[in-house]
Design a protein around this motif. Structure first.
Motif, mmCIF file in Angstrom:
data_model
loop_
_atom_site.group_PDB
_atom_site.id
_atom_site.type_symbol
_atom_site.label_atom_id
_atom_site.label_comp_id
_atom_site.label_asym_id
_atom_site.label_seq_id
_atom_site.Cartn_x
_atom_site.Cartn_y
_atom_site.Cartn_z
ATOM 1 N N SER A 117 0.849 -1.199 0.000
ATOM 2 C CA SER A 117 0.000 0.000 0.000
ATOM 3 C C SER A 117 0.885 1.250 0.000
ATOM 4 O O SER A 117 2.099 1.184 0.189
ATOM 5 C CB SER A 117 -0.939 -0.008 1.197
ATOM 6 O OG SER A 117 -0.200 0.075 2.409
ATOM 7 N N ARG A 156 0.509 7.217 3.666
ATOM 8 C CA ARG A 156 -0.250 8.468 3.543
ATOM 9 C C ARG A 156 0.633 9.705 3.460
ATOM 10 O O ARG A 156 0.208 10.739 2.947
ATOM 11 C CB ARG A 156 -1.195 8.629 4.725
ATOM 12 C CG ARG A 156 -2.311 7.639 4.704
ATOM 13 C CD ARG A 156 -3.244 7.904 5.847
ATOM 14 N NE ARG A 156 -3.923 6.651 6.157
ATOM 15 C CZ ARG A 156 -4.764 6.493 7.128
ATOM 16 N NH1 ARG A 156 -5.042 7.493 7.926
ATOM 17 N NH2 ARG A 156 -5.341 5.338 7.333
ATOM 18 N N ASP A 157 1.864 9.613 3.984
ATOM 19 C CA ASP A 157 2.734 10.787 3.970
ATOM 20 C C ASP A 157 3.639 10.855 2.739
ATOM 21 O O ASP A 157 4.538 11.695 2.681
ATOM 22 C CB ASP A 157 3.559 10.873 5.260
ATOM 23 C CG ASP A 157 4.508 9.686 5.448
ATOM 24 O OD1 ASP A 157 4.292 8.626 4.831
ATOM 25 O OD2 ASP A 157 5.465 9.828 6.237
ATOM 26 N N ASN A 158 3.401 10.014 1.729
ATOM 27 C CA ASN A 158 4.133 10.161 0.473
ATOM 28 C C ASN A 158 3.792 11.527 -0.128
ATOM 29 O O ASN A 158 2.667 12.020 0.042
ATOM 30 C CB ASN A 158 3.761 9.037 -0.512
ATOM 31 C CG ASN A 158 4.619 7.805 -0.339
ATOM 32 O OD1 ASN A 158 5.348 7.671 0.635
ATOM 33 N ND2 ASN A 158 4.528 6.890 -1.282
ATOM 34 N N VAL A 179 0.481 11.845 -2.716
ATOM 35 C CA VAL A 179 -0.803 11.208 -2.403
ATOM 36 C C VAL A 179 -1.930 12.219 -2.625
ATOM 37 O O VAL A 179 -1.856 13.361 -2.158
ATOM 38 C CB VAL A 179 -0.824 10.672 -0.957
ATOM 39 C CG1 VAL A 179 -2.216 10.264 -0.525
ATOM 40 C CG2 VAL A 179 0.137 9.503 -0.812
ATOM 41 N N GLY A 180 -2.943 11.792 -3.386
ATOM 42 C CA GLY A 180 -4.110 12.628 -3.621
ATOM 43 C C GLY A 180 -3.979 13.646 -4.734
ATOM 44 O O GLY A 180 -4.915 14.386 -4.998
#
Length: 182
Positions: A121, A124-126, A129-130
């Protein structure tokens, strides 16, 4: 995984908890129908008593995945595990001649360093992301032929070497989201 004759093993790293979980991660270069595809990461368990590898699962496949005779060497594949337990891996731009601008495009993994969690997976702190049209696994980009990757245990810095087209190799301190210019 395909038969061993179809795989090019690139790197193997032990999970930080290998003594208790016997988990390993390895990168490999895959072929489909006799042509190049791209670099992948798998996780597995290594049974030292029986000298066998079990529970193999591919957790990352670089894009583009389709076979292409256009893609050259420069597969990358060096893996390190960051202090948080995430995997970072180098991916070369795969070109066989310049100009080749894929390392600057964020809709593919070529010419990048990616970062994934041990299950494949995306943490989230890449940095991407988004962000629409950007692959969230990308940690840094703009590399040509990144082969070496290592953490400095004293400073916590991530070091990477990138082979230049005519010599002129680089030694970089990799920073989250940074463009390295290729």
């Amino acid at each position: 995984l395909p038969d061993a004759k179809d795989i090019g093993l690139l790197d193997v790293v032990l999970d930080p908890n290998f003594a208790t979980n016997q988990r390993i991660y390895f990168s490999f270069f895959n072929y489909i129908d006799g042509t190049n595809t791209n670099t992948c990461i798998a996780r597995a368990r290594l049974d030292e008593k029986t000298l066998s590898v079990t529970d193999v699962a591919v957790i990352f496949r670089a894009l583009p995945i389709m076979p292409s005779k256009r893609l050259g060497a420069k597969t990358g594949g060096r893996i390190v595990i960051d202090p948080g337990g995430n995997l970072l891996m180098t991916l070369g731009d795969r070109s066989d001649s310049p100009p080749w601008d894929v390392a600057q495009k964020l809709d593919n993994h070529l010419g990048k360093i990616i970062r994934i969690a041990p299950d494949g997976s995306v943490p989230r702190d890449n940095p991407f992301v988004g962000k629409p049209g950007v692959l969230p696994e990308i940690w840094a980009y703009g590399m040509r032929s990144p082969e070496g990757l290592a953490y400095d245990p004293r400073t916590g810095r991530l070091w990477q070497n990138d082979h230049g087209p005519r010599g002129g190799d680089e030694l970089n301190i990799v920073e989250k989201g940074k463009d390295y210019g290729w």
